[in-house]
Design a protein around this motif. Structure first.
Motif, PDB file in Angstrom:
ATOM      1  N   LEU A 250       0.764  -1.278   0.037  1.00  0.00           N
ATOM      2  CA  LEU A 250      -0.018  -0.073   0.109  1.00  0.00           C
ATOM      3  C   LEU A 250       0.899   1.282  -0.056  1.00  0.00           C
ATOM      4  CD1 LEU A 250      -3.032  -0.451   2.193  1.00  0.00           C
ATOM      5  CD2 LEU A 250      -3.014  -0.232  -0.044  1.00  0.00           C
ATOM      6  N   ALA A 251       1.931   1.320   0.835  1.00  0.00           N
ATOM      7  CA  ALA A 251       2.613   2.463   0.867  1.00  0.00           C
ATOM      8  C   ALA A 251       3.329   2.626  -0.647  1.00  0.00           C
ATOM      9  CB  ALA A 251       3.749   2.237   1.836  1.00  0.00           C
ATOM     10  N   TRP A 252       3.930   1.612  -1.422  1.00  0.00           N
ATOM     11  CA  TRP A 252       4.225   1.788  -2.606  1.00  0.00           C
ATOM     12  C   TRP A 252       3.058   2.338  -3.588  1.00  0.00           C
ATOM     13  CZ3 TRP A 252       2.651   0.014  -7.484  1.00  0.00           C
ATOM     14  CH2 TRP A 252       3.552   0.426  -8.448  1.00  0.00           C
ATOM     15  N   VAL A 253       1.942   1.906  -3.520  1.00  0.00           N
ATOM     16  CA  VAL A 253       1.047   2.611  -4.457  1.00  0.00           C
ATOM     17  C   VAL A 253       0.723   4.002  -4.034  1.00  0.00           C
ATOM     18  CG1 VAL A 253      -1.864   2.328  -4.769  1.00  0.00           C
ATOM     19  CG2 VAL A 253      -0.373   0.371  -4.743  1.00  0.00           C
ATOM     20  N   LEU A 254       0.747   4.394  -2.782  1.00  0.00           N
ATOM     21  CA  LEU A 254       0.338   5.597  -2.360  1.00  0.00           C
ATOM     22  C   LEU A 254       1.546   6.565  -2.817  1.00  0.00           C
ATOM     23  CD1 LEU A 254      -0.851   5.025   1.431  1.00  0.00           C
ATOM     24  CD2 LEU A 254      -2.025   6.260  -0.214  1.00  0.00           C
ATOM     25  N   SER A 271      -7.076  -5.534   9.964  1.00  0.00           N
ATOM     26  CA  SER A 271      -6.844  -5.412   8.472  1.00  0.00           C
ATOM     27  C   SER A 271      -6.939  -3.860   8.197  1.00  0.00           C
ATOM     28  CB  SER A 271      -7.476  -5.922   7.501  1.00  0.00           C
ATOM     29  OG  SER A 271      -7.264  -7.325   7.593  1.00  0.00           O
ATOM     30  N   VAL A 272      -7.929  -3.066   8.588  1.00  0.00           N
ATOM     31  CA  VAL A 272      -8.220  -1.731   8.579  1.00  0.00           C
ATOM     32  C   VAL A 272      -6.897  -1.086   9.144  1.00  0.00           C
ATOM     33  CG1 VAL A 272      -9.724   0.210   9.274  1.00  0.00           C
ATOM     34  CG2 VAL A 272     -10.729  -2.171   8.687  1.00  0.00           C
ATOM     35  N   ARG A 273      -6.718  -1.496  10.340  1.00  0.00           N
ATOM     36  CA  ARG A 273      -5.574  -0.641  11.109  1.00  0.00           C
ATOM     37  C   ARG A 273      -4.395  -0.824  10.292  1.00  0.00           C
ATOM     38  NH1 ARG A 273      -7.502  -2.625  17.124  1.00  0.00           N
ATOM     39  NH2 ARG A 273      -9.413  -0.962  17.363  1.00  0.00           N
ATOM     40  N   ASP A 274      -4.012  -2.083   9.646  1.00  0.00           N
ATOM     41  CA  ASP A 274      -2.683  -2.090   8.919  1.00  0.00           C
ATOM     42  C   ASP A 274      -2.668  -1.376   7.616  1.00  0.00           C
ATOM     43  OD1 ASP A 274      -0.183  -3.514   9.263  1.00  0.00           O
ATOM     44  OD2 ASP A 274      -0.767  -4.581   7.343  1.00  0.00           O
ATOM     45  N   ALA A 277      -2.128   2.100   8.702  1.00  0.00           N
ATOM     46  CA  ALA A 277      -0.831   2.471   9.096  1.00  0.00           C
ATOM     47  C   ALA A 277       0.283   2.799   7.691  1.00  0.00           C
ATOM     48  CB  ALA A 277      -0.175   1.288   9.801  1.00  0.00           C
ATOM     49  N   ALA A 278      -0.214   2.354   6.572  1.00  0.00           N
ATOM     50  CA  ALA A 278       0.502   2.428   5.340  1.00  0.00           C
ATOM     51  C   ALA A 278       0.766   3.995   5.110  1.00  0.00           C
ATOM     52  CB  ALA A 278      -0.104   1.739   4.234  1.00  0.00           C
ATOM     53  N   LEU A 279       0.134   4.723   5.563  1.00  0.00           N
ATOM     54  CA  LEU A 279       0.205   5.994   5.465  1.00  0.00           C
ATOM     55  C   LEU A 279       1.529   6.788   5.983  1.00  0.00           C
ATOM     56  CD1 LEU A 279      -3.592   7.078   5.656  1.00  0.00           C
ATOM     57  CD2 LEU A 279      -2.120   7.424   3.513  1.00  0.00           C
ATOM     58  N   ALA A 280       1.433   6.126   7.084  1.00  0.00           N
ATOM     59  CA  ALA A 280       2.721   6.463   7.873  1.00  0.00           C
ATOM     60  C   ALA A 280       4.218   5.841   7.514  1.00  0.00           C
ATOM     61  CB  ALA A 280       2.708   6.302   9.501  1.00  0.00           C
ATOM     62  N   LEU A 281       4.017   4.891   6.700  1.00  0.00           N
ATOM     63  CA  LEU A 281       5.171   4.248   6.130  1.00  0.00           C
ATOM     64  C   LEU A 281       5.805   4.816   4.907  1.00  0.00           C
ATOM     65  CD1 LEU A 281       7.011   1.810   6.446  1.00  0.00           C
ATOM     66  CD2 LEU A 281       5.503   0.492   4.740  1.00  0.00           C
ATOM     67  N   GLU A 282       7.278   5.501   5.261  1.00  0.00           N
ATOM     68  CA  GLU A 282       7.689   6.386   4.079  1.00  0.00           C
ATOM     69  C   GLU A 282       8.772   5.187   3.544  1.00  0.00           C
ATOM     70  OE1 GLU A 282      10.022  10.602   3.364  1.00  0.00           O
ATOM     71  OE2 GLU A 282       8.911  10.059   5.132  1.00  0.00           O
ATOM     72  N   LEU A 283       8.587   4.798   2.334  1.00  0.00           N
ATOM     73  CA  LEU A 283       9.684   3.965   1.668  1.00  0.00           C
ATOM     74  C   LEU A 283      10.963   4.798   1.299  1.00  0.00           C
ATOM     75  CD1 LEU A 283       7.224   1.705  -0.372  1.00  0.00           C
ATOM     76  CD2 LEU A 283       8.252   1.094   1.949  1.00  0.00           C
ATOM     77  N   THR A 284      12.069   4.207   1.524  1.00  0.00           N
ATOM     78  CA  THR A 284      13.361   4.837   0.948  1.00  0.00           C
ATOM     79  C   THR A 284      13.215   4.854  -0.641  1.00  0.00           C
ATOM     80  OG1 THR A 284      14.564   3.047   0.857  1.00  0.00           O
ATOM     81  CG2 THR A 284      14.163   4.213   2.931  1.00  0.00           C
ATOM     82  N   PRO A 285      14.288   6.028  -1.207  1.00  0.00           N
ATOM     83  CA  PRO A 285      14.442   5.759  -2.606  1.00  0.00           C
ATOM     84  C   PRO A 285      14.876   4.421  -3.012  1.00  0.00           C
ATOM     85  CG  PRO A 285      15.277   7.884  -1.649  1.00  0.00           C
ATOM     86  CD  PRO A 285      14.670   6.966  -0.565  1.00  0.00           C
TER      87      PRO A 285
END
Length: 296
Positions: A250-254, A271-274, A277-285
């Protein structure tokens, strides 16, 4: 709901003139199978509202049988069971699919069917007008411009406020834009780490200010359960970050575009909470680059 029933504030993205949560709630899973636990699904809906999700996606054809409107009724019942919830959210529904014998999927994009389906959805949901009404899938037997003209008429008649299209390519999107005008605000196509057939459609959405609602961000209900097993890159990043593969996906899609609003399905509070939580996961370059190279 939690004891206080307080709604959290999430990152927002836009659909037309609406600000909605950057992650939506795909309600298909609430009634997808005959043994679906409706009470558990209701708790998931309440958890989504409490977490700050304000976009809920349904369709008249979602459900395990040939009966129409099953999912719409389940979703609106869950939202109405907490009086304040309905005022907080946007319900997006779809028409153009039908269900027949043995729950088989058919398509009907005729203007008469779309006009009737939208009014039936409005009646089931009990709203003054449909906030976002989406054409579910092009019907090869009906000229697409005829289907789109029917959707424009729904806006003119006050049945729908905004229109979206789903499962379209760029030429069909252009037809929709011409027929519907400014009332067309969104596209709902499949999009995930593994499925990127709609990248050109996403680029048009970015250029023209349309929201892109990404269905299937995990690859479908069954694939979601085995996401880490089927994609080593996802699994490796998830282990390194101490999160689920679904959260990474989800973090990648966002991160792929500010126009994208993923609408993962969820029938459990966890599942909803997980998902949120993807909104707060900042993937590195580096992580984004590895996932960009991951394809089916």
């Amino acid at each position: 709901m939690d004891g206080g029933g307080q709604m959290s504030a999430l990152v927002q993205r836009r659909i037309g003139g609406l600000d909605v949560s950057a992650i939506g709630f795909g309600s298909m899973t609430l009634t997808q199978t005959p043994d679906a636990d409706i009470e558990r699904g209701m708790r998931a809906v309440h958890a989504a509202v409490d977490a700050g999700i304000t976009l809920f996606d349904t369709a008249d054809s979602y459900g395990p049988t040939s009966e129409m409107g099953v999912n719409e009724r389940a979703l609106i019942a869950a939202l109405r069971s907490s009086p304040a919830d309905l005022d907080r959210v946007v319900i997006a529904t779809k028409g153009g699919h039908t269900r027949h014998e043995n729950a088989t999927w058919w398509i009907d994009g005729s203007p008469a069917h779309l006009a009737r389906a939208a009014r039936e959805s409005l009646r089931r949901l009990g709203l003054d007008a449909l906030p976002l009404y989406q054409h579910h899938r092009p019907d090869p037997r009906v000229p697409f411009e005829d289907s789109m003209g029917a959707l424009r008429q729904l806006v003119d008649d006050g049945i729908a406020v905004r229109i979206g299209v789903s499962n379209v390519d760029v030429p069909l999107l252009r037809i929709a834009q011409e027929a519907i005008g400014d009332a067309l605000v969104s596209v709902q196509n499949e999009y995930s780490v593994h499925v990127r057939d709609s990248l050109d459609v996403l680029h048009v959405c970015e250029q023209d200010g349309l929201a892109f609602l990404a269905w299937g961000p995990f690859g479908g209900r069954l694939a979601a359960k085995h996401l880490g097993e089927d994609a080593q890159v996802l699994a490796d990043i998830a282990v390194r970050r101490g999160v689920s593969p679904q959260r990474v996906a989800l973090a990648w899609v966002l991160a792929s575009s500010p126009a994208v609003i993923p609408i993962p399905g969820a029938s459990r509070v966890e599942s909803v909470r997980d998902n949120v939580a993807a909104l707060a996961l900042e993937l590195t370059p580096d992580e984004l680059a590895m996932l960009d190279g991951q394809s089916a």
